[in-house]
Enzyme design. Structure first.
Site, PDB file in Angstrom:
ATOM      1  N   LYS A 112       0.816  -1.215   0.000  1.00 36.25           N
ATOM      2  CA  LYS A 112       0.000   0.000   0.000  1.00 36.25           C
ATOM      3  C   LYS A 112       0.849   1.264   0.000  1.00 36.25           C
ATOM      4  O   LYS A 112       0.517   2.244  -0.655  1.00 36.25           O
ATOM      5  CB  LYS A 112      -0.952   0.023   1.208  1.00 36.25           C
ATOM      6  CG  LYS A 112      -2.106  -0.954   1.073  1.00 36.25           C
ATOM      7  CD  LYS A 112      -3.150  -0.706   2.147  1.00 36.25           C
ATOM      8  CE  LYS A 112      -4.180  -1.824   2.163  1.00 36.25           C
ATOM      9  NZ  LYS A 112      -5.105  -1.733   3.289  1.00 36.25           N
ATOM     10  N   LYS A 195      -5.329 -11.402  -6.764  1.00 34.34           N
ATOM     11  CA  LYS A 195      -6.584 -11.531  -6.010  1.00 34.34           C
ATOM     12  C   LYS A 195      -7.549 -10.437  -6.450  1.00 34.34           C
ATOM     13  O   LYS A 195      -7.122  -9.358  -6.908  1.00 34.34           O
ATOM     14  CB  LYS A 195      -6.323 -11.472  -4.509  1.00 34.34           C
ATOM     15  CG  LYS A 195      -5.972 -10.107  -3.997  1.00 34.34           C
ATOM     16  CD  LYS A 195      -5.943 -10.010  -2.480  1.00 34.34           C
ATOM     17  CE  LYS A 195      -5.602  -8.572  -2.119  1.00 34.34           C
ATOM     18  NZ  LYS A 195      -5.245  -8.298  -0.769  1.00 34.34           N
ATOM     19  N   LYS A 198     -10.348  -4.038  -4.894  1.00 32.83           N
ATOM     20  CA  LYS A 198     -10.769  -2.730  -5.405  1.00 32.83           C
ATOM     21  C   LYS A 198      -9.605  -1.988  -6.047  1.00 32.83           C
ATOM     22  O   LYS A 198      -9.777  -1.272  -7.016  1.00 32.83           O
ATOM     23  CB  LYS A 198     -11.285  -1.868  -4.260  1.00 32.83           C
ATOM     24  CG  LYS A 198     -12.570  -2.362  -3.680  1.00 32.83           C
ATOM     25  CD  LYS A 198     -13.717  -1.455  -4.061  1.00 32.83           C
ATOM     26  CE  LYS A 198     -14.986  -2.019  -3.448  1.00 32.83           C
ATOM     27  NZ  LYS A 198     -16.204  -1.545  -4.029  1.00 32.83           N
TER      28      LYS A 198
HETATM   29  P1  TYM Z   1     -10.687  -5.714   4.203  1.00 37.85           P
HETATM   30  O1  TYM Z   1     -11.735  -4.707   4.523  1.00 37.85           O
HETATM   31  O2  TYM Z   1      -9.641  -5.360   3.215  1.00 37.85           O
HETATM   32  O3  TYM Z   1     -11.357  -7.029   3.705  1.00 37.85           O
HETATM   33  C1  TYM Z   1     -12.406  -7.653   4.415  1.00 37.85           C
HETATM   34  C2  TYM Z   1     -12.250  -9.160   4.341  1.00 37.85           C
HETATM   35  O4  TYM Z   1     -12.308  -9.609   2.970  1.00 37.85           O
HETATM   36  C3  TYM Z   1     -11.239 -10.498   2.719  1.00 37.85           C
HETATM   37  N1  TYM Z   1     -10.875 -10.428   1.295  1.00 37.85           N
HETATM   38  C4  TYM Z   1     -10.809 -11.484   0.482  1.00 37.85           C
HETATM   39  N2  TYM Z   1     -11.044 -12.796   0.688  1.00 37.85           N
HETATM   40  C5  TYM Z   1     -10.897 -13.625  -0.366  1.00 37.85           C
HETATM   41  N3  TYM Z   1     -10.537 -13.222  -1.610  1.00 37.85           N
HETATM   42  C6  TYM Z   1     -10.299 -11.922  -1.869  1.00 37.85           C
HETATM   43  N4  TYM Z   1      -9.965 -11.530  -3.086  1.00 37.85           N
HETATM   44  C7  TYM Z   1     -10.428 -10.980  -0.792  1.00 37.85           C
HETATM   45  N5  TYM Z   1     -10.260  -9.645  -0.696  1.00 37.85           N
HETATM   46  C8  TYM Z   1     -10.550  -9.319   0.595  1.00 37.85           C
HETATM   47  C9  TYM Z   1     -10.124 -10.003   3.631  1.00 37.85           C
HETATM   48  O5  TYM Z   1      -9.172 -11.012   3.847  1.00 37.85           O
HETATM   49  C10 TYM Z   1     -10.890  -9.636   4.880  1.00 37.85           C
HETATM   50  O6  TYM Z   1     -11.087 -10.762   5.710  1.00 37.85           O
HETATM   51  N6  TYM Z   1      -7.399  -5.529   7.942  1.00 37.85           N
HETATM   52  C11 TYM Z   1      -8.725  -6.017   7.589  1.00 37.85           C
HETATM   53  C12 TYM Z   1      -9.824  -5.495   8.482  1.00 37.85           C
HETATM   54  C13 TYM Z   1      -9.639  -5.702   9.939  1.00 37.85           C
HETATM   55  C14 TYM Z   1      -9.726  -6.926  10.650  1.00 37.85           C
HETATM   56  C15 TYM Z   1      -9.541  -6.592  12.014  1.00 37.85           C
HETATM   57  C16 TYM Z   1      -9.961  -8.241  10.281  1.00 37.85           C
HETATM   58  C17 TYM Z   1      -9.399  -4.741  10.861  1.00 37.85           C
HETATM   59  N7  TYM Z   1      -9.348  -5.258  12.092  1.00 37.85           N
HETATM   60  C18 TYM Z   1      -9.566  -7.573  13.021  1.00 37.85           C
HETATM   61  C19 TYM Z   1      -9.952  -9.216  11.272  1.00 37.85           C
HETATM   62  C20 TYM Z   1      -9.768  -8.890  12.605  1.00 37.85           C
HETATM   63  C21 TYM Z   1      -9.030  -5.560   6.180  1.00 37.85           C
HETATM   64  O7  TYM Z   1      -8.514  -4.590   5.703  1.00 37.85           O
HETATM   65  O8  TYM Z   1     -10.002  -6.238   5.549  1.00 37.85           O
END
Ligand code: TYM
Length: 332
Positions: A112, A195, A198
């Site tokens: 990022k 993957k 967005k």
């Molecule tokens: P975020 O908002 O980017 O994504 C949310 C969830 O979607 C999953 N994900 C995917 N799974 C499969 N294939 C894909 N192409 C794909 N793209 C996204 C992500 O793995 C995620 O589970 N850091 C985290 C948010 C967060 C969090 C936490 C998660 C903040 N605090 C505590 C767990 C526990 C994030 O940015 O997810």
């Protein structure tokens, strides 16, 4: 009941199919068997610049989508991260336990910040994973249902929990990642080597759940496969087809071998046409339900207020224990 915690960022527009299949769908299933805490991570969202009005709207939109996906406020605790101040408070303590080099090795930060340019990337983006550590530890979560891209952050959580416990005494539960093999990583429909996301996907490779279902169907029908014609699950040799089979299987509950058999002797076109229909049948009612929640922001806000209250009761207790272990003088 074992406890789960997870979070999702309030993104503009809508969640994509990877978010849903990798994470949110698991959340819905786990609320039946676990004591479940799910949150919209607005504190994480501001690690990159956000327009204030849009952030507010996107936070409600995220909550509406989670409810539309099947989260039930009677069966899980759904809340907004900034409503529970303990997240930022515990994050500070965790920041002080994390090595600079250790934080520098987080690959999501590297990706990022490379995209933004080192000078524009915020310190918040750098410490992002440590806030996530605090999120998880505050709830003493046993498992964290996420996609594959979050694995490293869960590893860091385990390391820091062990470090804290070792230095200050048993305080935190050591959590495990809950990542499904078939949907832990959903790939871009046009480029199955990356993957679905967005930021990296082209519009044709990305399925946004709230887009027009007709456009979505078209994207599925024009997904990139390979020059061979056999419908077979083989992520190494046939990443495009395997991605479609994983999506298909999860959305319908049919096993992959079952699908392979059903499409034996048929061409990719048949698989894609049918999958397009499966996806449309999922997104159409999802869109309607999301809209219903958005049309009633008072109800939505009151669900989130109740969620925050329940979450805070747990978070406050963990924080006060952690503060005590660290040696902060208790406020009288
Ligand atoms: P975020 O908002 O980017 O994504 C949310 C969830 O979607 C999953 N994900 C995917 N799974 C499969 N294939 C894909 N192409 C794909 N793209 C996204 C992500 O793995 C995620 O589970 N850091 C985290 C948010 C967060 C969090 C936490 C998660 C903040 N605090 C505590 C767990 C526990 C994030 O940015 O997810």
């Amino acid at each position: 009941r074992p406890r789960v915690l997870s979070g999702i960022q309030p993104t503009a527009g809508s969640f994509h199919l990877g978010n849903y299949l990798g994470a949110v769908r698991q959340w819905v299933a786990l609320q039946e068997s676990h004591d479940a805490f799910y949150m919209v991570v607005d504190l994480h969202a501001i690690t990159i610049p956000q327009d204030p009005k849009e952030l507010t709207a996107n936070t409600r939109l995220a909550a509406a989508q989670l409810l539309a996906a099947g989260l039930d406020p009677e069966r899980c605790t759904l809340f907004v991260q900034s409503h529970v101040p303990e997240h930022a408070q515990l994050a500070w303590v965790m920041n002080c336990l994390t090595g600079f080099g250790e934080a520098s090795r987080m690959t999501q930060f590297k990706d990022k910040s490379a995209k933004q340019g080192a000078d524009r990337a915020s310190v918040g983006l750098f410490t992002y994973p440590i806030l996530q550590v605090a999120d998880i530890l505050l709830y003493q979560a046993d498992e964290v249902p996420v996609g594959e891209d979050q694995r490293q952050h869960i590893e860091l959580t385990r390391d820091l929990a062990e470090r804290f416990n070792g230095r200050f005494g048993e305080t935190f539960t050591i959590p495990k990642p809950h990542i499904l093999r078939e949907t832990g990583k959903i790939y871009d429909l046009q480029d199955p080597s990356i993957k679905m996301s967005k930021s990296a996907s082209t519009p044709k490779g990305l399925i946004n759940l709230l887009d027009d279902p007709k456009a979505t169907a078209k994207k599925v029908r024009s997904a990139v496969t390979d020059t061979d014609t056999v419908v077979r699950y083989d992520p190494q040799e046939k990443p495009g087809v395997s991605n479609l089979l994983g999506i298909y299987s999860t959305l319908t509950g049919k096993s992959v071998p079952e699908l392979e058999q059903a499409y034996e002797g048929k061409l990719y076109g048949a698989l894609k046409t049918d999958l397009a229909e499966v996806v449309v049948d999922f997104v159409t009612p999802f869109r309607d339900r999301t809209q219903q929640y958005l049309d009633d922001p008072e109800t939505l806000d009151s669900i989130l207020a109740k969620g925050a209250e329940k979450a805070r009761a747990v978070a406050a207790e963990t924080l006060s224990q952690a503060y005590q272990q660290v040696g902060f003088l208790p406020a009288k």
